[in-house]
Design a protein around this motif. Structure first.
Motif, PDB file in Angstrom:
ATOM      1  N   UNK A  18       0.991  -1.134   0.013  1.00 11.65           N
ATOM      2  CA  UNK A  18       0.017  -0.002   0.037  1.00 11.65           C
ATOM      3  C   UNK A  18       0.817   1.381  -0.041  1.00 11.65           C
ATOM      4  N   UNK A  19       1.939   1.185   0.841  1.00  9.59           N
ATOM      5  CA  UNK A  19       2.866   2.221   0.778  1.00  9.59           C
ATOM      6  C   UNK A  19       3.732   2.447  -0.414  1.00  9.59           C
ATOM      7  N   UNK A  20       3.938   1.431  -1.146  1.00 11.88           N
ATOM      8  CA  UNK A  20       4.613   1.291  -2.350  1.00 11.88           C
ATOM      9  C   UNK A  20       3.890   2.111  -3.440  1.00 11.88           C
ATOM     10  N   UNK A  21       2.676   1.946  -3.463  1.00 18.68           N
ATOM     11  CA  UNK A  21       1.633   2.461  -4.410  1.00 18.68           C
ATOM     12  C   UNK A  21       1.753   3.999  -4.150  1.00 18.68           C
ATOM     13  N   UNK A  22       1.658   4.304  -2.970  1.00 13.93           N
ATOM     14  CA  UNK A  22       1.359   5.730  -2.594  1.00 13.93           C
ATOM     15  C   UNK A  22       2.709   6.650  -2.874  1.00 13.93           C
ATOM     16  N   UNK A  23       4.037   5.659  -2.784  1.00  9.26           N
ATOM     17  CA  UNK A  23       5.170   6.445  -3.081  1.00  9.26           C
ATOM     18  C   UNK A  23       5.455   6.826  -4.656  1.00  9.26           C
ATOM     19  N   UNK A  24       4.325   6.259  -5.480  1.00  4.34           N
ATOM     20  CA  UNK A  24       4.672   6.515  -6.877  1.00  4.34           C
ATOM     21  C   UNK A  24       5.423   5.131  -7.483  1.00  4.34           C
ATOM     22  N   UNK A  25       5.730   4.003  -6.778  1.00  2.00           N
ATOM     23  CA  UNK A  25       6.194   3.079  -7.095  1.00  2.00           C
ATOM     24  C   UNK A  25       5.860   2.492  -8.600  1.00  2.00           C
ATOM     25  N   UNK A  26       6.621   1.650  -9.215  1.00  3.78           N
ATOM     26  CA  UNK A  26       6.615   1.205 -10.332  1.00  3.78           C
ATOM     27  C   UNK A  26       5.621   0.049 -10.492  1.00  3.78           C
ATOM     28  N   UNK A  27       4.367   0.048 -10.112  1.00  2.00           N
ATOM     29  CA  UNK A  27       3.471  -1.186  -9.890  1.00  2.00           C
ATOM     30  C   UNK A  27       3.401  -2.079 -10.870  1.00  2.00           C
ATOM     31  N   UNK A  28       3.585  -1.408 -12.130  1.00  2.00           N
ATOM     32  CA  UNK A  28       3.351  -2.263 -13.427  1.00  2.00           C
ATOM     33  C   UNK A  28       4.584  -3.270 -13.401  1.00  2.00           C
ATOM     34  N   UNK A  29       5.518  -3.204 -12.633  1.00  2.00           N
ATOM     35  CA  UNK A  29       6.822  -3.943 -12.822  1.00  2.00           C
ATOM     36  C   UNK A  29       6.944  -4.866 -11.662  1.00  2.00           C
ATOM     37  N   UNK A  30       5.864  -5.181 -10.942  1.00  2.75           N
ATOM     38  CA  UNK A  30       5.798  -5.970  -9.678  1.00  2.75           C
ATOM     39  C   UNK A  30       5.831  -7.201 -10.165  1.00  2.75           C
ATOM     40  N   UNK A  31       6.675  -8.132  -9.448  1.00  2.00           N
ATOM     41  CA  UNK A  31       6.650  -9.526  -9.811  1.00  2.00           C
ATOM     42  C   UNK A  31       6.395 -10.347  -8.579  1.00  2.00           C
ATOM     43  N   UNK A  32       5.686 -11.340  -8.596  1.00  2.00           N
ATOM     44  CA  UNK A  32       5.504 -12.315  -7.290  1.00  2.00           C
ATOM     45  C   UNK A  32       6.540 -13.035  -6.858  1.00  2.00           C
ATOM     46  N   UNK A  33       6.697 -13.459  -5.712  1.00  5.87           N
ATOM     47  CA  UNK A  33       7.893 -14.172  -5.097  1.00  5.87           C
ATOM     48  C   UNK A  33       7.815 -15.251  -5.884  1.00  5.87           C
ATOM     49  N   UNK A  34       6.657 -15.999  -5.963  1.00  2.00           N
ATOM     50  CA  UNK A  34       6.884 -17.371  -6.515  1.00  2.00           C
ATOM     51  C   UNK A  34       7.255 -17.554  -7.956  1.00  2.00           C
ATOM     52  N   UNK A  35       6.797 -16.334  -8.706  1.00  7.35           N
ATOM     53  CA  UNK A  35       7.379 -16.082 -10.278  1.00  7.35           C
ATOM     54  C   UNK A  35       8.707 -16.159 -10.374  1.00  7.35           C
ATOM     55  N   UNK A  36       9.186 -15.267  -9.450  1.00  9.84           N
ATOM     56  CA  UNK A  36      10.811 -14.893  -9.466  1.00  9.84           C
ATOM     57  C   UNK A  36      11.473 -16.257  -8.899  1.00  9.84           C
ATOM     58  N   UNK A  37      11.064 -16.974  -7.910  1.00  7.71           N
ATOM     59  CA  UNK A  37      11.735 -18.213  -7.362  1.00  7.71           C
ATOM     60  C   UNK A  37      11.824 -19.345  -8.624  1.00  7.71           C
ATOM     61  N   UNK A  38      10.625 -19.229  -9.294  1.00  8.12           N
ATOM     62  CA  UNK A  38      10.378 -20.319 -10.365  1.00  8.12           C
ATOM     63  C   UNK A  38      11.439 -19.825 -11.298  1.00  8.12           C
ATOM     64  N   UNK A  39      11.708 -18.599 -11.698  1.00  2.00           N
ATOM     65  CA  UNK A  39      12.839 -18.167 -13.074  1.00  2.00           C
ATOM     66  C   UNK A  39      14.064 -18.551 -12.472  1.00  2.00           C
ATOM     67  N   UNK A  40      14.126 -18.562 -11.009  1.00  2.00           N
ATOM     68  CA  UNK A  40      15.763 -18.449 -10.735  1.00  2.00           C
ATOM     69  C   UNK A  40      15.932 -19.958 -10.070  1.00  2.00           C
ATOM     70  N   UNK A  41      14.936 -20.976  -9.978  1.00  2.00           N
ATOM     71  CA  UNK A  41      14.986 -22.200  -9.309  1.00  2.00           C
ATOM     72  C   UNK A  41      16.206 -22.785  -9.537  1.00  2.00           C
ATOM     73  N   UNK A  42      16.958 -22.870 -10.836  1.00  2.70           N
ATOM     74  CA  UNK A  42      17.981 -23.591 -11.002  1.00  2.70           C
ATOM     75  C   UNK A  42      19.244 -22.901 -10.719  1.00  2.70           C
TER      76      UNK A  42
END
Ligand code: SF4
Length: 476
Positions: free
Chosen positions: A434-458
């Motif tokens: 919620x704070x990240x959105x209010x700070x003007x964060x790059x919301x369209x670049x947010x990646x879910x932890x699970x997706x990142x873990x899958x990408x870097x699993x190996x």
């Protein structure tokens, strides 16, 4: 390693990839690495050569493993006209959390070295050299420790190319928990390594002093009472003289009539009894009697028992005054030797501590938000947790985001460098979604932890969260 071309580079003709993770803009041929060796061209794809490091904590109940994505191996987007490499969404304690993960490139950075010794390493402000180049200076000593300031923008980019490269290499080694040798103008040669004993002029330091000479008198006065007639604790800062000192007065000790050299600041406390050095108590004294200026025949008496010791107990001697009131060295009685041993027992092991200090208030904030001042304020207000490789940071008050972290808290391989020269260090900003959105964060670049873990699993490296370290993925 994952394909990083989309984030940090562009494919060119003949399989060449241009890395734009920093302004050097290396054009990297297939099978080769860029100037910093952090990126390479693997079959026409830009890869980060170090693994992404995940810190992991195992939850006691249930044995679930919680990951935290550190900036180590994450890459950079300097000068940050793109969002940070990873903006990771996860859930912690029931709260949606965002961690913005990057590697910062720091020209404004330095190391503060705390060296637990009283030995004189060099005059304040004296240049510190490594391989002939000045890489820092001696700064204000602290209680029981000598302090060095190493690196900094002036040595990295304000001097010759060789000075910059040497400074960068020395900082990289020290921040990476390696040992380097430095020499101090007008002072000592010291081998420094985080978490290890300093080696001063070839001799490993073992003890950090128990306190100054006056403090040692205060601590041990009662244990000496009845066994001695006078104690002089030799110290480069304050040399203490027991019977004159308030501690001796409170014990109704008889004045002994020994006057030491130097400037008396208050009764029984003397400054500048000798020059700084690597002798007794950080002075240049090797014969302790050299600091006794006079013995008053009206006050002293034959048979007077005198203990002289350093503030670590490493140097100590026992004297008895003869008929002519001359101090004669005699074997130390057991009960006195026990008090000297007690001084040693109360000394902590001498260590070298290295803190990395840098300013994170520049363009990398644009990788977090499109309105950087909001991030600065949120960090300053304590609404954003800032960590380096998951390690807690000390934030300096005032403007900017000026932080310090103990390199021993940071995972191995945390640091890199670029040819600017500048250091590369991991950085993570964690806050509520919620704070990240209010700070003007790059919301369209947010990646879910699970997706990142899958990408870097190996390819990811998995490090356990060091014992006792606060969980870096918790929003404040
Ligand atoms: S120095 Fe490293 S980060 Fe910079 S452009 Fe070259 S490969 Fe990329």
């Amino acid at each position: 390693m994952s394909d990083r071309t989309a984030i940090f580079g562009a494919a060119e003709a003949d399989g060449i990839v241009r890395c734009d993770a920093c302004p050097v803009l290396c054009r990297i041929r297939p099978g080769r690495a860029g100037a910093c060796h952090r990126y390479a061209n693997e079959d026409g794809r830009l890869i980060r050569t170090d693994a992404l490091v995940l810190l992991e904590q195992t939850v006691a109940a249930g044995g679930e493993v919680i990951p935290f994505v550190t900036g180590i191996g994450a890459g950079t987007t300097y000068p940050d006209y793109k969002p940070a490499p990873f903006i990771v969404q996860s859930r912690h304690a029931g709260i949606d959390t965002i961690t913005v993960v990057t590697e910062g490139i720091f020209s404004y950075c330095g190391l503060k070295a705390k060296i637990d010794t009283d030995r004189h390493l060099g005059p304040e402000a004296a240049p510190i050299r490594h391989k002939g180049e000045q890489i820092g200076h001696v700064t204000t000593a602290e209680y029981g420790s000598q302090m060095l300031s190493i690196g900094g923008v002036r040595h990295l980019t304000g001097g010759s190319k060789r000075e910059g490269a040497t400074t960068c290499a020395a900082m990289l080694a020290l921040a990476g928990k390696q040992a380097i040798e430095v020499s101090i103008d007008g002072g000592a040669t010291v081998i420094l390594q985080a978490g290890r004993a300093p080696i001063v002029n070839g001799v490993p330091e073992t003890r950090m002093r128990v306190g100054c000479g006056s403090a040692a008198i205060g601590i041990f006065a009662q244990q000496w009472q009845g066994h001695v007639d006078e104690v002089i604790v030799v110290d480069d800062h304050i040399t203490g003289v027991l019977t004159e000192h308030q501690a001796g007065r409170c014990l109704d000790m008889r004045a002994a009539g020994l006057r030491v050299r130097g400037r008396r600041t208050t009764p029984g406390r003397y400054l500048q009894v000798a020059h700084p050095g690597s002798g007794w108590g950080g002075t240049d004294i090797t014969d302790p009697l050299a600091i006794i200026e006079s013995i008053d025949p009206k006050t002293a008496w034959p048979g007077l028992r005198l203990l002289m010791t350093s503030t670590t107990g490493e140097d100590a001697a026992w004297f008895v005054l003869d008929e002519a009131l001359r101090p004669v060295a005699v074997p130390m009685p057991e009960e006195i030797a026990a008090t000297v041993a007690r001084i040693g027992e109360n000394c902590e092991p001498a260590l070298t501590s290295i803190l990395f200090m840098a300013g994170a208030g520049g363009s990398l904030r644009a990788g977090v938000t499109d309105n950087p001042i909001l991030l600065t304020r949120a960090v300053q207000d304590g609404r954003v947790r800032i960590t380096m490789g998951g390690a807690p940071c000390t934030l300096w008050p005032g403007g900017g985001i000026t932080i310090m972290a103990d390199v021993l808290d940071m995972p191995d391989g945390s640091f890199g460098s670029v040819p600017t020269p500048a250091l590369v260090a991991p950085l993570e900003f964690t806050m509520t979604a919620e704070l990240y959105a209010r700070l003007g964060g790059h919301m369209d670049q947010v990646v879910a932890m699970e997706a990142l873990l899958a990408e870097y699993a190996a390819t990811a490296r998995h490090d356990a969260l060091p014992e006792g370290m606060p969980w870096p993925g918790a929003a404040p």
